[in-house]
Each structure stands twice: as structure tokens, then as C-alpha cells.
Design a protein around this motif. Structure first.
Motif, PDB file in Angstrom:
ATOM      1  N   GLU A   1       4.982   2.071   0.588  1.00 31.12           N
ATOM      2  CA  GLU A   1       5.315   2.084  -0.842  1.00 31.12           C
ATOM      3  C   GLU A   1       5.672   0.691  -1.354  1.00 31.12           C
ATOM      4  OE1 GLU A   1       8.019   5.078  -2.303  1.00 31.12           O
ATOM      5  OE2 GLU A   1       7.465   6.433  -0.675  1.00 31.12           O
TER       6      GLU A   1
ATOM      7  N   LYS B   1       7.582   3.165  -8.059  1.00 30.31           N
ATOM      8  CA  LYS B   1       7.787   3.990  -6.856  1.00 30.31           C
ATOM      9  C   LYS B   1       7.154   5.375  -7.001  1.00 30.31           C
ATOM     10  CE  LYS B   1      11.923   1.867  -4.894  1.00 30.31           C
ATOM     11  NZ  LYS B   1      13.307   2.089  -4.430  1.00 30.31           N
ATOM     12  N   LYS B   2       7.288   5.936  -8.195  1.00 30.02           N
ATOM     13  CA  LYS B   2       6.741   7.286  -8.423  1.00 30.02           C
ATOM     14  C   LYS B   2       5.222   7.288  -8.281  1.00 30.02           C
ATOM     15  CE  LYS B   2       6.729  11.027 -11.835  1.00 30.02           C
ATOM     16  NZ  LYS B   2       7.106  11.426 -13.210  1.00 30.02           N
TER      17      LYS B   2
ATOM     18  N   ARG C   1       4.163   6.735  -4.626  1.00 31.03           N
ATOM     19  CA  ARG C   1       4.322   7.979  -3.863  1.00 31.03           C
ATOM     20  C   ARG C   1       3.185   8.952  -4.176  1.00 31.03           C
ATOM     21  NH1 ARG C   1       5.282  10.093   0.589  1.00 31.03           N
ATOM     22  NH2 ARG C   1       6.546   8.233   0.798  1.00 31.03           N
TER      23      ARG C   1
ATOM     24  N   GLU D   1       1.612   4.652   4.334  1.00 33.30           N
ATOM     25  CA  GLU D   1       2.688   5.042   3.417  1.00 33.30           C
ATOM     26  C   GLU D   1       3.589   3.852   3.079  1.00 33.30           C
ATOM     27  OE1 GLU D   1       4.751   8.668   4.281  1.00 33.30           O
ATOM     28  OE2 GLU D   1       2.994   9.591   5.219  1.00 33.30           O
TER      29      GLU D   1
END
Length: 197
Positions: free
Chosen positions: A106, A117-118, A121, A104
Motif C-alpha cells: 500500500e 490508502k482507501k 486497498r 499488497e
């Protein structure tokens, strides 16, 4: 789907390689076409993914099944198309991408072109836990040990293939020689940045 094409490497470009098979030249978009630099005029096999849309028909090519498998996983993520997935593979090694998704990370994922970032994710949400078996099928390859000087020389050859003259290459050579431990890809990217400035 065209699973792979075996043919003669006719020429390479910054984003694709042309492979001749049965007197037909196939334009194959690749993460790093320069890996085929030494194969020009020789026969090689490229694993492919055929992308078909109402307004487009394109072939994407990969050095091995691992790369193609990860590419196909990436294009399933909302917000990542074939070009975006190719850019991710061009900028990072498959195992680095998988590790970042599983951890994870990012921050690491947002380093890739077009990944905010979107999207980072979304990649984690869609793919975490689904990539554990992605390396099970491998093409047997002899490990290649690349010396720094070999990488630089290969980069110079790739620049020549792209149409740059000796004068232009000599102009950026001192700056490239000052960089140590870079891969061929990194030398090429650095050289192109210097030449285009």
C-alpha cells in the motif's frame, strides 16, 4: 473499439500526442507523450483505448499491449477513472505497479497521484491474483539501453518541442546536469518543476 492507430506523429504536448491518419489528427492522451519526441514527422503505431461517456469521447494511447492491458485493469477498480489510471502509468512502470499490487504494498501504491490508502486497498482487493497473466502477450521490441547523457539530451529536445527557448533551458541545465542516472522522463519532470517555480 479502435484497437490501434498507425499514422504520422504531428506534435506532442505534456499529456497527449496528435497522430495524423487519413488526413485526420487524432488527439491521444498518453502516460508519457515524450517517448514519441523523436518520431515527430514519422509514422508510428499507438495502441488505443476509446473512452465513451455521455459527455466525453476520448482516446487513450499506449506504447505496447502490456501498458494498455494494465490500464484497462486499473479503470475497473472503483475510484480510478481513465485519467487516474493514466497518471499511475505515467508515474510508475507497469511491472512495478503489478508487483506492488501482488505484494499488497500500500505504501508504494499511495505514491501515485490521486491514490490514497482507501484506493490502494481497493486496487489490491480488486486486482491481486488477476494480473499474473498480464505480460503473456508482448510486442517484440529491441531492448533500448539509454545512457544518462542521452536521457538529458532527449529531455532538452522535448522541452524545445514544448515551446521553451534556449535561454530558459540553459537556466535549468546546470541543475539537471547535477542529477545523475535519471531517465528522460525524470529529467523532463524535474525541468518542468524548475521552470514552473
Amino acid at each position: 473499439m479502435i484497437d490501434y492507430i498507425t499514422g504520422i506523429v504531428k506534435y506532442i504536448h505534456t499529456d497527449h500526442v496528435v497522430l495524423e491518419c487519413g488526413n485526420i489528427g487524432y488527439k491521444i492522451n498518453c502516460p508519457n507523450p515524450f517517448i514519441y519526441q523523436k518520431q515527430i514527422g514519422n509514422t508510428t503505431t499507438i495502441f488505443t483505448y476509446q473512452h465513451v461517456r455521455e459527455d466525453i469521447l476520448a482516446l487513450y494511447g499506449f506504447e505496447n499491449l502490456d501498458e494498455r492491458d494494465l490500464f484497462m485493469k486499473l479503470i475497473q477498480v472503483s475510484g480510478i477513472g481513465p485519467k487516474g489510471a493514466l497518471a499511475i502509468l505515467a508515474s510508475g512502470k507497469p511491472d512495478q505497479v503489478v508487483t506492488a499490487i501482488e505484494n499488497e504494498d500500500e505504501k508504494f501504491l499511495t505514491r501515485f497521484p490521486g491514490v490514497g490508502k482507501k484506493t490502494a486497498r481497493q486496487m489490491i482487493l480488486d486486482l491481486k491474483g488477476k494480473l499474473t497473466n498480464w505480460t503473456e502477450v508482448k510486442i517484440e521490441e529491441k531492448p533500448k539501453v539509454e545512457k544518462p547523457e542521452d536521457g538529458l539530451q532527449d529531455a532538452f529536445e522535448a522541452l524545445e518541442a514544448l515551446g521553451y527557448g534556449q535561454k530558459e533551458i540553459k537556466k535549468v541545465a546546470p541543475q539537471l546536469e547535477g542529477e545523475s542516472g535519471l531517465s528522460t522522463d525524470q529529467y523532463i519532470k524535474k525541468a518542468l518543476q524548475l521552470l514552473l517555480n
